[in-house]
Write an enzyme that holds these catalytic residues in place. Structure first.
Site, short mmCIF file in Angstrom:
data_model
loop_
_atom_site.label_atom_id
_atom_site.label_comp_id
_atom_site.label_asym_id
_atom_site.label_seq_id
_atom_site.Cartn_x
_atom_site.Cartn_y
_atom_site.Cartn_z
NE ARG A 63 6.08 -19.16 13.91
CZ ARG A 63 6.73 -19.01 15.05
NH1 ARG A 63 6.11 -18.49 16.10
NH2 ARG A 63 7.97 -19.39 15.19
CE LYS B 21 5.10 -23.52 12.49
NZ LYS B 21 6.04 -24.60 12.68
CG HIS C 95 7.20 -27.24 16.17
ND1 HIS C 95 8.01 -26.22 16.60
CD2 HIS C 95 7.10 -27.09 14.84
CE1 HIS C 95 8.37 -25.48 15.56
NE2 HIS C 95 7.84 -25.98 14.48
CB CYS D 57 16.37 -25.29 15.28
SG CYS D 57 16.46 -23.75 16.18
CE1 TYR E 30 6.78 -14.22 4.99
CE2 TYR E 30 6.70 -15.70 6.86
CZ TYR E 30 7.33 -15.25 5.72
OH TYR E 30 8.50 -15.83 5.31
CB SER F 290 10.76 -21.60 14.26
OG SER F 290 9.45 -21.96 14.65
CG ASP G 182 6.67 -27.24 10.82
OD1 ASP G 182 7.72 -26.95 11.42
OD2 ASP G 182 5.65 -26.52 10.87
NE ARG H 187 9.96 -19.81 7.09
CZ ARG H 187 10.11 -20.71 8.07
NH1 ARG H 187 9.83 -21.97 7.86
NH2 ARG H 187 10.55 -20.33 9.25
P1 GTP Z 1 11.01 -24.00 10.53
O1 GTP Z 1 10.50 -24.28 9.16
O2 GTP Z 1 11.05 -22.58 10.88
O3 GTP Z 1 10.31 -24.80 11.56
O4 GTP Z 1 12.59 -24.41 10.51
P2 GTP Z 1 13.26 -25.85 10.51
O5 GTP Z 1 13.34 -26.37 11.90
O6 GTP Z 1 12.61 -26.71 9.50
O7 GTP Z 1 14.76 -25.51 10.06
P3 GTP Z 1 15.49 -25.76 8.65
O8 GTP Z 1 15.73 -27.20 8.38
O9 GTP Z 1 14.78 -25.01 7.61
O10 GTP Z 1 16.87 -25.09 8.94
C1 GTP Z 1 16.97 -23.73 9.33
C2 GTP Z 1 18.36 -23.23 9.04
O11 GTP Z 1 19.32 -24.02 9.74
C3 GTP Z 1 18.72 -23.30 7.58
O12 GTP Z 1 19.43 -22.14 7.23
C4 GTP Z 1 19.61 -24.50 7.48
O13 GTP Z 1 20.54 -24.41 6.43
C5 GTP Z 1 20.28 -24.53 8.85
N1 GTP Z 1 20.61 -25.93 9.24
C6 GTP Z 1 19.80 -27.01 9.20
N2 GTP Z 1 20.44 -28.13 9.59
C7 GTP Z 1 21.69 -27.75 9.92
C8 GTP Z 1 22.84 -28.47 10.40
O14 GTP Z 1 22.83 -29.67 10.60
N3 GTP Z 1 23.95 -27.71 10.65
C9 GTP Z 1 23.99 -26.36 10.43
N4 GTP Z 1 25.12 -25.72 10.69
N5 GTP Z 1 22.93 -25.66 9.97
C10 GTP Z 1 21.80 -26.34 9.72
C1 SPV Z 2 7.93 -21.70 12.00
O1 SPV Z 2 8.11 -20.54 12.38
O2 SPV Z 2 8.12 -22.67 12.75
C2 SPV Z 2 7.50 -21.98 10.62
C3 SPV Z 2 7.16 -20.85 9.80
O3 SPV Z 2 7.41 -23.12 10.19
S1 SPV Z 2 5.55 -20.34 10.06
O4 SPV Z 2 4.67 -21.13 9.21
O5 SPV Z 2 5.52 -18.92 9.68
O6 SPV Z 2 5.16 -20.53 11.42
MN MN Z 3 10.88 -26.22 8.35
#
Ligand code: GTP
Ligand code: SPV
Ligand code: MN
Length: 643
Positions: A104, A264, A284, A308, A255, A306, A331, A425
Site C-alpha cells: 500500500r 481497505k 480493522h 501484526c 497491488y 497491518s 482483517d 501475500r
Molecule cells: P495484515 O494482513 O497486513 O493486516 O497482517 P496481519 O495483522 O493479519 O498479520 P499476520 O497474522 O499475517 O502476521 C504478520 C506476521 O507476524 C507474520 O510473519 C506472522 O508470522 C507474525 N506473527 C503473527 N502472530 C505472531 C505471534 O504471536 N508471535 C510472533 N512472534 N509473530 C507473530
Molecule cells: C494491510 O496492509 O493491512 C493488508 C494488506 O491487509 S493490503 O490489502 O495491501 O492493505
Molecule cells: Mn492479515
C-alpha cells in the site's frame, strides 16, 4: 461535490476521447457488449458507460463470477506471463509484481471532502496532519483529469459487481469495481462475493459504491516499449476516496489494498464513513470464536495494525488442551448493536489476503491447509518442482530442488536478499479454512463479548491488560502504537502511533471517530458493551528474542480474557489497566517463560509513553480531541507519575 457533478465531470472529460476513437473500435465494443452492459441495472450501466467514455477501453467484460470465467482469466494471464501455474498445488498461481509496486502507498492515498476538517483534524502545532491525507475537490478533479482519460486504451475494462458481506445480510453493502487488471478480477472473486448474485441484488436498484481502478498503462506503450508482465504507473499512483459520494478512484497500482477496492478502500475508508452516518462501526479487526473446554463459546474482535498478527490469531490452533478456535474473519469487522443491545459483527470479506512470510505448519497450520489449493500468491518465491517458498515456511527443500526468488533470480538459503518479498501475500477463499466458524456467514452477525487492541511493542508493554471501563478502553485504542512493517512503504523499523489500527484506513476525522466510539456507551439503552483488552505478543528481551512464544500459545491469553468475562480470573490494578494476578494466566507446560519480564511496567518507559501519547493526541487532534480522551490521557500520566 455531488454525484451529479462527478458524472458531469466524467462526461466532460470523456467526450473528447469519444471523438478520437476509431469508429470501428467503438462499434466493436458495442456489438460485443450489448448484451453484457445493456443488461446491467440502469444505475450500474450509467456508471459503466460514463467510465468507459472516460477511460476508453478496447472492450468491456461484465463478470459473472463463474469458475469458467475465472479459469479463462487465469489462462489469459498465464499466456501473457502475468502469472505462473504452481503445479504442486491444485489451481494455485503466482504473480510477481513490478518491484516498485509491492505494498500500500499511504502517501498517495487521499480522502476528498469539501472541508478538510471532515477528513483530518487540524494539528495544534501548525504541521500537516499525520492522520490521513486530505485532498480538495478542485485538486482531485485536476489530478484525475491528468490520469483517467484514455487510461484503459488497448485494454479490457472488467465490470466486477460485488457484495461486502453475505449477499442476504442486512449488514452487507454492494460495490461495482471497474478495472483493467485481470489479476484484480481474479483476486476480487476470491476476496468478495462477486458476480451473478451481487448483480441480481443490484438489479433491485440498491445503492452501490463506485470503484474505478486502472493500472495506468494504456496500450500500445510509447516508443515501442514491450508491455510489462505487471503493468503499473508508480509515478502517478493515486488512490482517492470520495466518502460523500461513496466513490473510489484508484490509479497506477495493481497491488493489494491499492487495487482490490472492496478491502481497505471500501470496507474500511468508505464504510467507516457510512458507519458513522448510520450508527455502526467498520473496523480493522479480526473476528474469532473461542470455545473453552466446558463448551462455553464466545466471540471476540481484535484490532492489530497491518502485519501484526490478525490472520494468525484468527486461525489459531490453540495449544491449551480442550480449547477450540473458529475463524469468522481475519482483517475487517462491520459491527452494529442489535435490538437486544448486543454488538453483532460480520466479516465483509470472502477470502484472506494474508502475509506469507512466517506462515508455516508450525505457526499457522490452518492457513497452510487453506492455501493448498485455489490460491493466488503474490511475490513469494517458488521451488523448481512447482511449489511456493518464503522466509519462515519451515519446510525442507528436497534434494535437487532449486529456488527462484520473487524477483525471478535463482536463490539459495543465506542469500542477502529474501526469497519472498516481506509483504508477499496469499489470496485464498475463506471457505477453505478448516476452522471456519459455522456462523461465519450468519446474516445477522455474531455477538462480540470482547474487543482486543494490540501492536508490535518490543519494549515496556505487557502481554495483556484490561481496560477499566469503556472510555478507558477507547483511550487505549486511541493510544495504540506499533513497530512499522512491510505492509506499507515505511522505511526501517520505527514505532508509529496507530489509533485503533485505523490510521491508514480512516475515512474521516479521528476526533469524530473517537467520539462515535464513545457514543456507543450512551446512544442505546441496555447495551451489553464488550470488555476491552490490550495485548502484545512481541515484547523482546535484551538479546532481542521474543519473550512470548506467540501463535498457538496466544490462546492462554484468550483463556484469561474469557475467564475475566466470566468473573473467574484475578487481576491486579496497575496504572495502565488490570493485568493478570500472579498465577491467573495459565502458563502450564511452558518452558522458560519469564512472566515477570512479560508483565513488568518500567516506570521510565511508561512516563515517556504516557507523555508521548498525550502529546500525540493533543497535537494531532487539536480541537477535535474528545474531552473524555484527554481526561484519560491526563489520568494515565498522573497514575504513572505516582507509580
Ligand atoms: P495484515 O494482513 O497486513 O493486516 O497482517 P496481519 O495483522 O493479519 O498479520 P499476520 O497474522 O499475517 O502476521 C504478520 C506476521 O507476524 C507474520 O510473519 C506472522 O508470522 C507474525 N506473527 C503473527 N502472530 C505472531 C505471534 O504471536 N508471535 C510472533 N512472534 N509473530 C507473530
Ligand atoms: C494491510 O496492509 O493491512 C493488508 C494488506 O491487509 S493490503 O490489502 O495491501 O492493505
Ligand atoms: Mn492479515
Amino acid at each position: 461535490m455531488s454525484p451529479a457533478r462527478i458524472l458531469r465531470w466524467c462526461r466532460h472529460l470523456a467526450h473528447p476521447r469519444l471523438s478520437v476513437w476509431p469508429s470501428s473500435r467503438q462499434a466493436h465494443w458495442t456489438a460485443n457488449q450489448q448484451e453484457g452492459v445493456g443488461a446491467l441495472p440502469g444505475h450500474v450501466r450509467e456508471f459503466v458507460e460514463s467510465s468507459a467514455r472516460l477511460c476508453a477501453p478496447q472492450d468491456i467484460h461484465v463478470c459473472t463470477g463463474s469458475e469458467h470465467e475465472a479459469q479463462s482469466m487465469l489462462g489469459l494471464m498465464e499466456a501473457q506471463s502475468q502469472v505462473v501455474r504452481l503445479p504442486r498445488h491444485q489451481n494455485c498461481w503466482l504473480a510477481c509484481t513490478d518491484p516498485r509496486d509491492v505494498a500500500r502507498v499511504e502517501s498517495r492515498t487521499v480522502i476528498v471532502t469539501d472541508s478538510q476538517r471532515d477528513t483530518v483534524p487540524t494539528p495544534s502545532d501548525g504541521t500537516a496532519s499525520k492522520l490521513g491525507n486530505w485532498m480538495s475537490p478542485q485538486v482531485f478533479e485536476r489530478e484525475m483529469g491528468l490520469r483517467f482519460p484514455g487510461c484503459m486504451k488497448g485494454r479490457t475494462m472488467y465490470v466486477v459487481p460485488f457484495s461486502m458481506g453475505p449477499v442476504s445480510s442486512p449488514l452487507a453493502r454492494f460495490g461495482v469495481q471497474l478495472t483493467d487488471s485481470p489479476y484484480v478480477v481474479a483476486s476480487m472473486r476470491i476476496m468478495t462475493r462477486m458476480g451473478h448474485d451481487s448483480l441480481e441484488a443490484l438489479g433491485t436498484g440498491i445503492e452501490f459504491v463506485k470503484c474505478l481502478h486502472s493500472v495506468g498503462s494504456p496500450l500500445p506503450l510509447p516508443d515501442g516499449l514491450s508491455p510489462s508482465t505487471w503493468p503499473c504507473n508508480p509515478e502517478k499512483t493515486l488512490i482517492a476516496h470520495l466518502p460523500d459520494q461513496r466513490e473510489i478512484l484508484s490509479f497506477g497500482s495493481g497491488y493489494g489494498g491499492n487495487s482490490l477496492l472492496g478491502k481497505k478502500c471500501f470496507a474500511l475508508r468508505i464504510a467507516s464513513r457510512m458507519a458513522k452516518d448510520e450508527g455502526w462501526l467498520a473496523e480493522h479487526m479480526l473476528i474469532l470464536a473461542i470455545t473453552n473446554p466446558a463448551g462455553r463459546k464466545r466471540y471476540v474482535a481484535a484490532a492489530f495494525p497491518s502485519a501484526c498478527g490478525k490472520t494468525n490469531l484468527a486461525m489459531m490452533k490453540p495449544l491449551l488442551p480442550g480449547w477450540k478456535v473458529g475463524c469468522v474473519g481475519d482483517d475487517i469487522a462491520w459491527m452494529r448493536f442489535d435490538s437486544e443491545g448486543r454488538l453483532r459483527a460480520i466479516n465483509p470479506e470472502n477470502g484472506f489476503f494474508g502475509v506469507a512470510p512466517g506462515t508455516s505448519w508450525k505457526t499457522n497450520p490452518n492457513a497452510m491447509e487453506t492455501i493448498s489449493r485455489n490460491t493466488i500468491f503474490t511475490n513469494v518465491g517458488r521451488t523448481s518442482d512447482g511449489g511456493v517458498y518464503w522466509e519462515g515456511i519451515d519446510t525442507p527443500i528436497p534434494p535437487g530442488v532449486t529456488l527462484t526468488s520473487w524477483t525471478g533470480s535463482p536463490w539459495t538459503p543465506g542469500d542477502a536478499e529474501p526469497c519472498a518479498h516481506p509483504n508477499s501475500r496469499f489470496c485464498t477463499p475463506a471457505s477453505q479454512c478448516p476452522i471456519m466458524d459455522p456462523e461465519w456467514e450468519s446474516p445477522q452477525g455474531v455477538p462480540i463479548d470482547a474487543i482486543i487492541f494490540g501492536g508490535r511493542r518490543p519494549e515496556g508493554v505487557p502481554l495483556v491488560y484490561e481496560a477499566f471501563n469503556w472510555p478507558h478502553g477507547i483511550f487505549i485504542g486511541s493510544a495504540m502504537r506499533s513497530e512499522s512493517t512491510a505492509a506499507a512503504e515505511h522505511k526501517g523499523r520505527v514505532i508509529l502511533h496507530d489509533p485503533f489500527a485505523m490510521r491508514p484506513f480512516l475515512g474521516y476525522n479521528l476526533g469524530h471517530y473517537l467520539q462515535h466510539w464513545l457514543n456507543m456507551e450512551t446512544e442505546g439503552s441496555g447495551r451489553h458493551l464488550p470488555r476491552i483488552f490490550h495485548v502484545n505478543w512481541f515484547r523482546k528481551d535484551r538479546e532481542g528474542s521474543y519473550l512470548w512464544p506467540g501463535f498457538g500459545d496466544n490462546c492462554r491469553v484468550l483463556d484469561w480474557i474469557c475467564r475475566r468475562l466470566d468473573g473467574e480470573a484475578d487481576a491486579l490494578e496497575t496504572p495502565v489497566g488490570y493485568v493478570p494476578a500472579p498465577g491467573s494466566l495459565d502458563l502450564s507446560g511452558l518452558q522458560g517463560v519469564q512472566a515477570e519480564a512479560l508483565f513488568s511496567l518500567p516506570k521510565a518507559f511508561w512516563e515517556h509513553e504516557a507523555a508521548q501519547i498525550r502529546e500525540y493526541l493533543t497535537v494531532q487532534l487539536g480541537p477535535d480531541l474528545p474531552p473524555a480522551i484527554l481526561w484519560e490521557a491526563e489520568n494515565l500520566q498522573r497514575r504513572v507519575a505516582e507509580m
